[in-house]
Design a protein around this motif. Sequence first.
Motif, mmCIF file in Angstrom:
data_model
loop_
_atom_site.group_PDB
_atom_site.id
_atom_site.type_symbol
_atom_site.label_atom_id
_atom_site.label_comp_id
_atom_site.label_asym_id
_atom_site.label_seq_id
_atom_site.Cartn_x
_atom_site.Cartn_y
_atom_site.Cartn_z
ATOM 1 N N LYS A 70 0.901 -1.129 0.150
ATOM 2 C CA LYS A 70 -0.028 0.257 -0.102
ATOM 3 C C LYS A 70 0.886 1.221 0.048
ATOM 4 O O LYS A 70 0.608 2.290 -0.762
ATOM 5 C CB LYS A 70 -0.841 0.142 1.194
ATOM 6 N N ARG A 71 2.047 1.245 0.705
ATOM 7 C CA ARG A 71 2.834 2.296 0.895
ATOM 8 C C ARG A 71 4.210 1.747 1.450
ATOM 9 O O ARG A 71 4.429 0.832 2.066
ATOM 10 C CB ARG A 71 2.281 3.394 1.748
ATOM 11 N N LEU A 72 5.240 2.538 0.916
ATOM 12 C CA LEU A 72 6.535 2.217 1.772
ATOM 13 C C LEU A 72 7.262 3.394 1.976
ATOM 14 O O LEU A 72 7.120 4.545 1.601
ATOM 15 C CB LEU A 72 7.556 1.102 0.671
ATOM 16 N N LEU A 73 8.511 3.103 2.725
ATOM 17 C CA LEU A 73 9.283 4.089 3.239
ATOM 18 C C LEU A 73 10.867 3.352 3.017
ATOM 19 O O LEU A 73 10.903 2.327 3.642
ATOM 20 C CB LEU A 73 9.098 4.525 4.721
ATOM 21 N N TRP A 106 9.366 -1.313 -7.693
ATOM 22 C CA TRP A 106 9.500 -1.124 -6.242
ATOM 23 C C TRP A 106 10.767 -0.555 -6.091
ATOM 24 O O TRP A 106 10.706 0.262 -5.121
ATOM 25 C CB TRP A 106 9.639 -2.622 -5.776
ATOM 26 N N VAL A 107 11.737 -0.722 -7.074
ATOM 27 C CA VAL A 107 12.959 0.071 -6.927
ATOM 28 C C VAL A 107 12.729 1.539 -6.852
ATOM 29 O O VAL A 107 13.123 2.493 -6.095
ATOM 30 C CB VAL A 107 14.178 -0.387 -7.878
ATOM 31 N N GLU A 108 12.029 2.046 -7.877
ATOM 32 C CA GLU A 108 11.627 3.339 -8.054
ATOM 33 C C GLU A 108 11.068 3.948 -6.851
ATOM 34 O O GLU A 108 11.428 5.238 -6.672
ATOM 35 C CB GLU A 108 10.785 3.473 -9.500
ATOM 36 N N LYS A 109 10.041 3.263 -6.407
ATOM 37 C CA LYS A 109 9.438 3.714 -5.191
ATOM 38 C C LYS A 109 10.449 4.042 -3.938
ATOM 39 O O LYS A 109 10.131 5.036 -3.114
ATOM 40 C CB LYS A 109 8.067 2.934 -4.993
ATOM 41 N N CYS A 110 11.082 3.010 -3.943
ATOM 42 C CA CYS A 110 12.136 3.118 -2.763
ATOM 43 C C CYS A 110 13.147 4.393 -2.904
ATOM 44 O O CYS A 110 13.254 4.993 -2.057
ATOM 45 C CB CYS A 110 13.034 1.709 -2.687
ATOM 46 N N VAL A 111 13.466 4.532 -4.110
ATOM 47 C CA VAL A 111 14.367 5.644 -4.350
ATOM 48 C C VAL A 111 13.647 7.063 -4.256
ATOM 49 O O VAL A 111 14.141 7.937 -3.628
ATOM 50 C CB VAL A 111 14.894 5.514 -6.036
ATOM 51 N N GLU A 112 12.384 7.033 -4.744
ATOM 52 C CA GLU A 112 11.733 8.078 -4.676
ATOM 53 C C GLU A 112 11.333 8.474 -3.078
ATOM 54 O O GLU A 112 11.767 9.467 -2.517
ATOM 55 C CB GLU A 112 10.144 7.959 -5.081
ATOM 56 N N SER A 113 11.213 7.499 -2.182
ATOM 57 C CA SER A 113 11.204 7.698 -0.764
ATOM 58 C C SER A 113 12.334 7.867 -0.229
ATOM 59 O O SER A 113 12.483 9.083 0.486
ATOM 60 C CB SER A 113 10.460 6.438 -0.034
ATOM 61 N N GLY A 122 13.443 9.665 3.050
ATOM 62 C CA GLY A 122 12.961 8.661 3.971
ATOM 63 C C GLY A 122 11.532 8.993 4.558
ATOM 64 O O GLY A 122 11.365 9.003 5.625
ATOM 65 N N VAL A 123 10.589 9.233 3.432
ATOM 66 C CA VAL A 123 9.224 9.354 3.934
ATOM 67 C C VAL A 123 8.315 8.307 3.079
ATOM 68 O O VAL A 123 8.768 7.541 2.429
ATOM 69 C CB VAL A 123 8.804 10.711 3.344
ATOM 70 N N TRP A 124 7.069 8.093 3.775
ATOM 71 C CA TRP A 124 6.153 7.427 3.120
ATOM 72 C C TRP A 124 5.830 7.829 1.764
ATOM 73 O O TRP A 124 5.337 8.968 1.613
ATOM 74 C CB TRP A 124 4.918 7.200 4.299
ATOM 75 N N VAL A 125 5.618 6.724 1.010
ATOM 76 C CA VAL A 125 5.283 7.042 -0.412
ATOM 77 C C VAL A 125 4.080 6.124 -0.747
ATOM 78 O O VAL A 125 4.242 4.958 -0.546
ATOM 79 C CB VAL A 125 6.166 6.977 -1.429
ATOM 80 N N ASP A 126 3.093 6.537 -1.274
ATOM 81 C CA ASP A 126 1.855 5.723 -1.655
ATOM 82 C C ASP A 126 2.437 4.725 -2.861
ATOM 83 O O ASP A 126 3.167 5.334 -3.504
ATOM 84 C CB ASP A 126 0.566 6.383 -1.947
#
Length: 386
Positions: free
Chosen positions: A224-227, A369-376, A381-385
């Motif tokens: 749902k979201r990751l940090l 997943w990698v793209e979202k981890c890098v974005e966060s 280090g914030v939660w991203v949807d």
Amino acid sequence: MIYGEKSVERPIRWAMVGGGKGSQIGYIHRSAALRDFCFELVAGAFDIDPERGREFGKNLHVDEERCYPDYNTMFLQESRRKDGIEAVSIATPNNTHFEICKAALNAGLHVICEKPLCFTYAEAQELEALAQKQNRMVGITYGYSGHQAIEEARQLIADNALGDIRIVNMQFAHGFHNVALESQAASTKWRVDPKFAGPSYVLGDVGTHPLYLSEIMLPKLKIKRLLCTRQSFVKSRAPLEDNAMTLMEYDTGAVGTLWSSCVNCGSMHGQKIRVIGEKASLEWWDEQPNQLRFEVQGEPVQILERGMGYLHPSALIEDRIGAGHPEGLFEAWSNLYRRFAKAIVAKEQGKDIDFWYPDIHAGVAGVRWVEKCVESANLGGVWVDY
Ligand code: NAD
């Protein structure tokens, strides 16, 4: 049980791009593809250096005229032959995967591609659409996912043996790059350079492996979201990370953690997954792949051994030797290549398959997943949807 009998009518005519002499992963591709007579190595553009690639190809018993200087020449020349290649494996540095995969699909070939499939989610979606349009199989080599213990874990979870899943604890954390080895080793050098590696180092290089294990064991869990927080402990690697911690929330209320690292001193490989349910947990570690731990709260730990009759039937069909002897990385990869071959034949014949393999969707999921981890991580280090 696999006895080496044919699982496809005839070996699929197959080539490699990359995986040349001295490469880290080339041999395991060949060993896995050739083991069960599912593929036949007939051509290759094995190396960035055409002459070295040609010499190497000859030493692999590939006809000299089919050892090509580059992949474009290979796809063109092979398309003109009656006995041209039908499938290709891509085992080159990350920055080339998108272009080579696209060219191969456009040439009508089935593709086995190394992870990460490409650099961006948009590119990954483009490849997914192209594979669908061309009706071609794309397999991604998340190698250990082909180990029988992973199928057993998947079945145990499907049987509700753990109860509702609460926590997924993952890691792929080795210690081999605790110092700047890249100054001496070519295959480490490109991994810490964004031009070749992409937006991440360890997240894409190792983190996506246990991520895929979790996807295959827990198909119902959706992030749902990751940090994510990432570090470059060897400073010269910045902006790429050599360590990263990712925290995930799933839409079921479960939570997950994934530690990706190459600076975990003393760890030989360190790929692990522990799935914790409301009544039991299971744990698998790639350094002891034949043993799956099943831990029911309040009871003695059970070690489920590969090859034993008490396992689920689907976790026994790809055994190559009975219980007791270890099966490991090579067998897991061979199982995957066998499944890729069967999936290729099914695709050609328009038939459904009754088995799973890391397909194009797995490749897309890893890139996303990698793209979202890098974005966060880049946002501090914030939660991203998701
Ligand atoms: P490497 O640097 O050791 O080898 C790369 C090979 O590709 C070399 O032979 C090089 O000459 C060749 N090459 C480079 N550019 C080429 C081109 N344009 N055309 C033809 N050949 C070319 O790299 P490696 O460690 O073997 O990694 C290769 C890929 O495999 C990477 O994407 C990596 O992430 C992946 N990998 C996956 C696993 C796994 O478990 N699935 C393990 C290791 C590496």
